[in-house]
Design an enzyme around this catalytic site. Structure first.
Site: not given
Length: 317
Positions: A158, A74, A285, A287-288, A232-234, A258, A263
């Site tokens: 979300l 996304t 990272h 969560a998705w 859990t965004g950025r 997360d 990263e």
């Protein structure tokens, strides 16, 4: 014939099936691509697929044949959208594929921190239960979720799904207005009020220049001492050094993270350096990343390619 190059195929697990594009094509997928390899690997590509590989103006200016960039995620901050618009390169992303996975992950983190599951697990590992001689022991406070207030920052799909889950377990939900806004839209609460009153805050907004370090020292100081921060965004939404400082000095109750500013996170990242804190829960990272969410992503990714080649691009950014 379209020449498709997937620059970082390993961002989708191997057991997830990628559908075959419905048009004549040549397919080339690389597990990962380093910055210095991008131009060479895309030299003949008409369609590039990237999850996190950066495609900036300098790189794109060397790829005159490129017609489409399909982002297999996304977030779009790794692609120079302004340059793509100028050049007429179509850019599509993935939408609404993790509206179950991300909120469930965030809520799971909230339960784990509110009930101090990680702290108790570590105490058992350290032998503290055996030392007590009791059938149970209480070394960390345990809080219920029902009746508490969740502040949500980011009211997209979300954030809305997170609100639905939170209400289902008995939480009161308040949604933050944009930071610095002088008026509130219907259904929103001033950003500062959310910080001051929420028992937990969950971030679901994109990373932009306006949201960089959205939660820093001042914002953490404005929260209640027992409040939990979940990101859990950025990674760049939260000042990582400020977060660790707040945790170490008891200015907030806990944090679940997360996403990281870099990263994979390097060893000197402040969150990794203090990962032994009992009220800090880290995940890489993911969560998705439920299987059903990733399969939806894979299906939509190829559907975006098919739509573009058919002359009806979808999910453009």
């Amino acid at each position: 014939m379209e020449h498709i190059v997937f620059l970082d195929r390993d961002t989708i697990p191997a057991h997830i099936t990628l559908p075959t594009p419905a048009f004549p094509h040549h397919w080339q997928a690389y597990p990962a691509t380093a910055p210095q390899e991008v131009v060479k690997r895309l030299a003949h590509a008409t369609i590039a697929i990237t999850n996190k590989v950066v495609l900036n103006r300098d790189i794109l200016s060397q790829l005159p044949q490129l017609k489409m960039i399909a982002i297999s995620a996304t977030g779009t901050n790794n692609v120079d959208l302004d340059y793509c618009h100028q050049r007429g390169i179509v850019v599509s992303n993935i939408r609404d594929y993790a509206s179950d996975s991300v909120p469930e992950h965030a809520l799971g983190i909230l339960f784990a921190l509110r009930r101090n599951l990680l702290g108790y697990h570590r105490d058992i590992q350290a032998g503290r239960w055996q030392e007590t001689g009791q059938f149970c022991f209480f070394t960390h406070p345990i809080g219920d979720i029902r009746g508490t207030t969740l502040g949500i920052i980011g009211s997209g799909s979300l954030g809305q799904a997170m609100a639905t889950l939170a209400r289902a377990v008995g939480m009161t939900v308040i949604v933050a207005e944009r930071k610095g806004a002088t008026t509130c839209r219907d259904g929103y609460v001033p950003f500062e009020t959310v910080l001051a009153t929420a028992d937990a805050i969950s971030l679901h907004c994109p990373l932009t220049p306006d949201t960089q370090n959205l939660i820093g020292s001042a914002e953490l100081a404005a929260m209640q001492a027992h409040a939990i921060v979940i990101n859990t965004g950025r990674g760049g939404l939260v000042d990582e050094h400020a977060l660790i400082d707040a945790l170490k000095h008891g200015r907030i109750g806990g944090a679940g993270v997360d996403v990281f500013t870099q990263e994979p996170a390097p060893a000197d990242n402040p969150l990794l350096a203090h990962s032994d804190l009992p009220n800090l829960l880290l995940t890489p990272h993911v969560a998705w990343g439920s299987d059903s969410a990733i399969q939806t992503l894979a299906d939509q990714l190829i559907a975006n390619l098919n739509a573009f080649v058919a002359g009806q691009p979808q999910h453009q950014v």
